[in-house]
Design an enzyme around this catalytic site. Structure first.
Site, short mmCIF file in Angstrom:
data_model
loop_
_atom_site.label_atom_id
_atom_site.label_comp_id
_atom_site.label_asym_id
_atom_site.label_seq_id
_atom_site.Cartn_x
_atom_site.Cartn_y
_atom_site.Cartn_z
CG ASN A 111 36.50 41.29 46.84
OD1 ASN A 111 35.95 42.22 47.47
ND2 ASN A 111 35.80 40.41 46.14
CG HIS A 113 32.60 36.77 46.70
ND1 HIS A 113 31.84 37.71 46.04
CD2 HIS A 113 32.03 35.57 46.41
CE1 HIS A 113 30.86 37.11 45.38
NE2 HIS A 113 30.97 35.81 45.60
CB SER A 140 36.36 33.25 49.36
OG SER A 140 35.60 32.06 49.27
CG ASP A 149 33.42 38.12 42.92
OD1 ASP A 149 34.05 38.99 43.55
OD2 ASP A 149 32.20 38.20 42.69
C1 GRF Z 1 30.04 41.59 52.86
O1 GRF Z 1 29.12 40.55 52.92
C2 GRF Z 1 31.18 41.25 51.96
O2 GRF Z 1 31.49 39.90 51.96
C3 GRF Z 1 30.64 41.66 50.61
O3 GRF Z 1 29.90 42.81 50.85
C4 GRF Z 1 29.46 42.82 52.19
C5 GRF Z 1 29.95 44.10 52.81
O4 GRF Z 1 29.43 44.30 54.10
N1 GRF Z 1 31.71 41.81 49.66
P1 GRF Z 1 29.98 45.48 54.99
O5 GRF Z 1 29.75 46.77 54.24
O6 GRF Z 1 31.42 45.23 55.26
O7 GRF Z 1 29.15 45.44 56.25
#
Ligand code: GRF
Length: 222
Positions: A111, A113, A140, A149
């Site tokens: 994932n 985050h 991360s 997370d």
């Molecule tokens: C990103 O900021 C990611 O870190 C978080 O959700 C957002 C997704 O953005 N988990 P996108 O849909 O990839 O533009």
């Protein structure tokens, strides 16, 4: 004959810019994977259209169609298994996944985050970093475990918080680094260089890493 490419599925709930960065890296010959499925819990997710445009099979599961959270997750993993995916990437998938349902994927699911974990699990990470007066923020990529997370962190990208940053600007500046971080980590997985050593250690090339890898000039360093 060259080695078979890693088969990867991606789950996303939103616009899909991280998915786009993975597709772009693959198209540039920098990421030796095949995307076998993109799934979403939102029929209107931008990520689904991006996947369709790239010729990747997609599926949508509407949570409203399931009485229990776990039923949704069981069907989710059934579809992912059917896709033939070996590795699963959560790229903005905004649902908590049941720990028992995800157990067979531990070590094969990552994932991204937007915080320097273990700081700021959950939502509104940029706002929370600004409110705390942090001088540094980041993103991360971690292995997904039952703890939200909370799985072992593989790699991070760090940026300095700038005086003109508000929540939107900070998020946008960080996103550019997310788009380097996620493909770089997935590349290590595709090259079979990463392992989760149960319960909570990460190994690179067979050696435990003492701290998350860091993104510097687009490369991951130990
Ligand atoms: C990103 O900021 C990611 O870190 C978080 O959700 C957002 C997704 O953005 N988990 P996108 O849909 O990839 O533009």
């Amino acid at each position: 004959m060259s080695a078979p490419r890693l088969r990867v599925a991606v789950l996303a709930s939103g616009r899909g810019s991280n998915l786009q960065s993975l597709i772009a890296a693959r198209d540039a010959g920098q990421l030796p994977v095949d995307f076998v499925a993109v799934g979403s819990d939102k029929a209107d997710a931008g990520a689904l259209q991006l996947a369709k445009d790239a010729g990747i099979p997609t599926f949508t599961l509407d949570p409203k169609g399931f009485a229990k959270r776990r039923d949704f997750d069981i069907e989710l993993f059934r579809q992912l298994d059917a896709s033939g995916a070996q590795v699963l990437v959560l790229a903005g998938f905004m649902r908590i996944i049941d720990g028992q349902a995800l157990a067979p994927w531990v070590g094969r699911m990552i994932n991204i985050h937007p915080s320097l974990l273990p700081k700021y699990r959950g939502l509104h990470t940029h706002r929370r970093a600004l409110e705390a007066g942090d001088v540094e923020h980041g993103a991360s990529v971690h292995y997904v475990t039952a703890e939200l997370d909370g799985g072992p962190v593989i790699a991070q990208a760090r940026i300095a918080v700038e005086p003109g940053d508000d929540e939107a600007r900070l998020a946008q500046r960080l996103l550019a680094f997310e788009h380097q971080l996620l493909p770089a980590v997935l590349k290590l997985m595709a090259e079979q260089r990463l392992d989760l050593i149960a319960p909570d250690r990460v190994a690179l090339d067979g050696k435990l890493i003492a701290a998350p890898l860091q993104l510097r000039n687009g490369e991951l360093v130990d």
